[in-house]
Design an enzyme around this catalytic site. Structure first.
Site, PDB file in Angstrom:
ATOM      1  N   THR A  86      -8.330   0.793   3.136  1.00  0.00           N
ATOM      2  CA  THR A  86      -7.547  -0.432   2.994  1.00  0.00           C
ATOM      3  C   THR A  86      -8.378  -1.443   2.245  1.00  0.00           C
ATOM      4  OG1 THR A  86      -6.490  -0.058   5.108  1.00  0.00           O
ATOM      5  CG2 THR A  86      -6.469  -2.332   4.312  1.00  0.00           C
ATOM      6  N   ARG A 120       5.057   5.845   9.903  1.00  0.00           N
ATOM      7  CA  ARG A 120       3.760   5.579  10.562  1.00  0.00           C
ATOM      8  C   ARG A 120       3.187   4.244  10.064  1.00  0.00           C
ATOM      9  NH1 ARG A 120      -1.734   4.556   8.749  1.00  0.00           N
ATOM     10  NH2 ARG A 120      -3.150   5.300  10.337  1.00  0.00           N
TER      11      ARG A 120
HETATM   12  N1  ASP Z   1      -6.646   1.519   8.385  1.00  0.00           N
HETATM   13  C1  ASP Z   1      -5.745   2.136   7.459  1.00  0.00           C
HETATM   14  C2  ASP Z   1      -4.672   2.847   8.196  1.00  0.00           C
HETATM   15  O1  ASP Z   1      -4.937   3.457   9.205  1.00  0.00           O
HETATM   16  C3  ASP Z   1      -6.422   3.064   6.499  1.00  0.00           C
HETATM   17  C4  ASP Z   1      -7.823   2.694   6.123  1.00  0.00           C
HETATM   18  O2  ASP Z   1      -8.156   1.529   6.087  1.00  0.00           O
HETATM   19  O3  ASP Z   1      -8.626   3.581   5.846  1.00  0.00           O
HETATM   20  O4  ASP Z   1      -3.563   2.829   7.739  1.00  0.00           O
END
Ligand code: ASP
Length: 317
Positions: A151, A179
């Protein structure tokens, strides 16, 4: 007065560079931050955010994004939104509403359409090829579908002492339709209070949301911990708690924080790249590693690492 910016992953660099210049010229934190996140959303080779983000199991790109204003604690978020160019801007606009400030799926898309936000097919040919390859690897090599996410989470502080945080992601590659990860969830993927500071998380959302890590870091900073102390304490204590409860190592979790004095900190249970810059230090790309899973080692990324990164993101599929 100090100003500064910190962002998760190497991918935040170009946007944060523009944003730091904007902060230097006196721009508000929230607009500098929006600009920084849009830069990441628009770049096709960052495969976990915006255009070029990896799709869900049905080969649809569903995006999550959030914005929080540290002056008012206003929050706006979207989850599972498809085919809009800049989810961060939709989240920012939603943060100005007293009601209906977190919209999901079709409701978020209808809102964005009515408000005239730019539509775009967010699935690139490259992302589609990666999806097809994963489908065949899953069949042939019995590979886990859920490997690949990140993210962009950015926290900005301007000269007035105003702070803001924003997140944007395509979430977990091959996720189930619908999701939602931690990134659009207040207190988990992000939190900011201009009287204290802000934090943002990245990694496996299903783990991060169990610990409300971003809120916990801001709370620790409010109790006079530096951003680095707050990140170390929140992340590693939670890592150990989860490991004990699960009886196995938790998934990847990384956090960044910036306080209202322009000091920053990070922690991670994996190798983690991030960018940070302030009125006192140029924006740089750093790498963080856990040391004895209690503390964080931070190094500036070297030329070899940067070149390998560039080659990796553009490698033919
Ligand atoms: N935290 C994000 C999610 O689970 C993905 C990530 O930041 O790696 O959608």
């Amino acid at each position: 007065m100090p100003y500064g910016i910190i962002g998760t992953w190497r991918m935040a660099f170009e946007g944060a560079q523009i944003a730091l210049q904007m902060l230097k010229s006196g721009e508000w934190a929230k607009f500098a931050l929006e600009r920084a996140v849009k830069e990441v959303e628009d770049y096709p080779y960052y495969k976990s955010v915006g255009y070029g983000g990896l799709p869900n199991e049905n080969c649809e790109v569903e995006l999550d994004a959030a914005f929080m204003d540290g002056d008012t604690l206003s929050i706006g978020a979207v989850a599972g939104i498809r085919d809009y160019k800049n989810p961060i801007s939709i989240a920012l606009q939603l943060s100005e509403k007293s009601f209906n400030s977190f919209l999901v799926g079709v409701g978020a898309e209808e809102y964005a359409h009515k408000e005239g936000f730019e539509r775009k097919n967010m699935l690139t040919e490259r992302a589609k090829k990666i999806w097809e390859k994963r489908i065949s690897d899953m069949k042939e090599k019995n590979l886990s579908p859920y490997d690949g996410h990140d993210t962009v989470g950015i926290i900005a502080l301007d000269e007035r002492g105003s702070m803001a945080v924003g997140t944007s992601t395509s979430g977990l590659f091959m996720k189930k339709k619908g999701r939602v990860g931690d990134s659009p969830l207040s207190g988990s993927g992000f939190y900011v209070d201009s009287q204290v500071g802000g934090a943002s998380a990245t990694g496996l959302g299903e783990e991060i949301m169990k610990g409300c890590l971003s809120y916990e870091i801001v709370r620790l900073m409010q109790d006079d911990r530096t951003p680095q102390e707050a990140c170390d304490k929140a992340l590693y204590e939670f890592h150990h708690k989860l490991a004990n409860k699960k009886g196995k190592q938790p998934g990847a979790m990384s956090v960044v924080a910036l306080n209202n004095k322009g000091l920053w900190g990070v922690a991670s249970n994996v190798e983690f790249s991030f960018v940070a810059g302030t009125n006192k230090e140029d924006l740089k790309i750093y790498l963080a590693y856990p040391e004895g899973s209690r503390k964080t080692i931070i190094k500036e990324a070297n030329k070899e690492w940067l070149e390998a990164y560039e080659a990796r993101i553009k490698k033919p599929i």
